[in-house]
Scaffold this active site. Structure first.
Site, PDB file in Angstrom:
ATOM      1  N   ASP A  63       0.884  -1.164   0.034  1.00  0.00           N
ATOM      2  CA  ASP A  63      -0.017   0.015   0.176  1.00  0.00           C
ATOM      3  C   ASP A  63       0.870   1.283   0.109  1.00  0.00           C
ATOM      4  O   ASP A  63       1.946   1.268   0.734  1.00  0.00           O
ATOM      5  CB  ASP A  63      -1.066  -0.173   1.209  1.00  0.00           C
ATOM      6  N   HIS A  64       0.386   2.180  -0.851  1.00  0.00           N
ATOM      7  CA  HIS A  64       1.008   3.747  -0.631  1.00  0.00           C
ATOM      8  C   HIS A  64       2.697   3.498  -0.900  1.00  0.00           C
ATOM      9  O   HIS A  64       3.267   4.225  -0.151  1.00  0.00           O
ATOM     10  CB  HIS A  64       0.637   4.274   0.548  1.00  0.00           C
ATOM     11  N   ASP A  83       1.741   5.180  -5.571  1.00  0.00           N
ATOM     12  CA  ASP A  83       0.872   6.490  -5.127  1.00  0.00           C
ATOM     13  C   ASP A  83       1.783   7.693  -5.447  1.00  0.00           C
ATOM     14  O   ASP A  83       2.772   8.052  -4.759  1.00  0.00           O
ATOM     15  CB  ASP A  83       0.812   6.521  -3.591  1.00  0.00           C
ATOM     16  N   GLU A 100      -3.985   6.351  -7.308  1.00  0.00           N
ATOM     17  CA  GLU A 100      -5.029   7.164  -6.766  1.00  0.00           C
ATOM     18  C   GLU A 100      -5.131   8.411  -7.781  1.00  0.00           C
ATOM     19  O   GLU A 100      -4.153   9.113  -8.334  1.00  0.00           O
ATOM     20  CB  GLU A 100      -4.404   7.805  -5.495  1.00  0.00           C
ATOM     21  N   GLY A 158      -6.255   8.594   8.582  1.00  0.00           N
ATOM     22  CA  GLY A 158      -6.397   8.958  10.038  1.00  0.00           C
ATOM     23  C   GLY A 158      -7.756   9.086  10.640  1.00  0.00           C
ATOM     24  O   GLY A 158      -8.837   8.697  10.070  1.00  0.00           O
ATOM     25  N   ASP A 203     -10.642   4.618   8.950  1.00  0.00           N
ATOM     26  CA  ASP A 203     -11.103   4.657  10.471  1.00  0.00           C
ATOM     27  C   ASP A 203     -12.284   5.065  10.698  1.00  0.00           C
ATOM     28  O   ASP A 203     -12.771   6.340  10.231  1.00  0.00           O
ATOM     29  CB  ASP A 203      -9.636   5.588  10.929  1.00  0.00           C
ATOM     30  N   ASN A 254      -9.466  -0.845   2.401  1.00  0.00           N
ATOM     31  CA  ASN A 254      -8.052  -0.914   3.162  1.00  0.00           C
ATOM     32  C   ASN A 254      -8.759  -0.817   4.585  1.00  0.00           C
ATOM     33  O   ASN A 254      -9.319   0.259   5.130  1.00  0.00           O
ATOM     34  CB  ASN A 254      -7.398   0.092   2.604  1.00  0.00           C
TER      35      ASN A 254
END
Length: 288
Positions: A83-84, A110, A141, A187, A219, A238
């Protein structure tokens, strides 16, 4: 074709056709990997083992080899995703390992920090081409998510995905999975999330059957929002802190009073319970 049997794409395409979501759970250590595999096998659910570049940089080839073995030897379909991957050294590490025969099933290149879509394409395209030669599907993305976590860059200026630019962008990068920016962020959400479902619906109309869609920034999201996103085209979801925090808290508590193996086992079971909840919520339980 090199990606005809790509594990990540096969898992996501089946999910899209049958209308359920796939848990892509971030794993920080071997305990989390084992817990995710055990939970997936128990629920008969496909899944994706996911890691951040900082974890790959720490464990390098032996760690990735362990994750791939755990995933590919499972009795249900499980893929391994990076990821990322933003910094060139992390992308280079993943691709150099692949060229040595230790290849992720998929990686996210990314370049969303780029100032323009054209710059994003220019940064991503060479990596996409190199990855595909190794049989690796690439996620990109379009737009930009705010926030940051676990060694990722902190981004403060979000840009929503423009659906009318999406096809040109995906053709330009050559990537196979799209992560849209729809009001989601990395976040904690300081205000209730306000997702642009109209963007998702437009992207679903554009890419259904060809480009799977991935939801980042999950989140604290309410269950009904996950389900609405799946209904509107999301197939890869994710998940990071939901499982990580429950696992870490249980392990820290257990180590105060229990033998190490017992504390680990209880913490892994806590992690598994989080995974199992998402398999049920996303509708993937019993699909493998």
């Amino acid at each position: 074709m090199l990606l005809d049997n790509n594990r990540t794409l096969n898992i996501l395409r089946k999910a899209e056709v049958e209308g359920y979501g796939i848990l892509a759970q971030t794993c920080y250590d071997a305990n989390c990997v084992i817990g995710l595999v055990r939970a997936a096998e128990r629920c008969r659910s496909p899944a994706i083992i996911q890691m951040f570049p900082i974890t790959l940089a720490f464990g390098k080839g032996p760690w990735l080899r362990f994750c791939l073995d755990a995933a590919h030897q499972a009795s249900v379909p499980i893929a391994v995703n990076l990821d990322h991957a933003t910094d060139p050294e992390h992308i280079e590490l993943a691709l150099s390992l692949a060229e040595q025969g230790i290849a992720f099933d998929s990686i996210m290149v990314d370049a969303s920090h780029a100032e323009t879509d054209e710059e994003n394409i220019a940064l991503a395209r060479p990596y996409v081409e190199r990855a595909e030669k190794c049989g690796i599907a690439v996620e990109v993305e379009l737009g930009r998510l705010e926030g940051g976590e676990a060694g990722l860059r902190m981004i403060s200026d979000a840009k929503l995905t423009r659906p009318e630019k999406a096809r040109e962008f995906m053709e330009g990068t050559g990537a196979r999975i799209l992560a849209p920016s729809i009001g989601n962020l990395h976040g904690a959400y300081l205000n209730p999330p306000n997702f642009r479902q109209d963007i998702l619906k437009d992207l679903q109309d554009t890419f259904k059957g060809s480009i799977p869609l991935c939801l980042h920034g999950t989140d604290q999201l309410p269950d009904e929002l996950f389900q609405e996103c799946i209904k509107n085209g999301i197939s890869k979801i994710n998940i990071n802190s939901w499982g990580r925090d429950a696992y870490a808290k249980k392990l820290a508590e257990g180590l105060q009073t229990k033998p190490f193996p017992d504390a680990v086992e209880e913490a892994v079971q806590e992690f598994e319970s989080v995974c199992e909840r998402f398999f049920g919520l996303f509708g993937s339980a019993g699909k493998a």
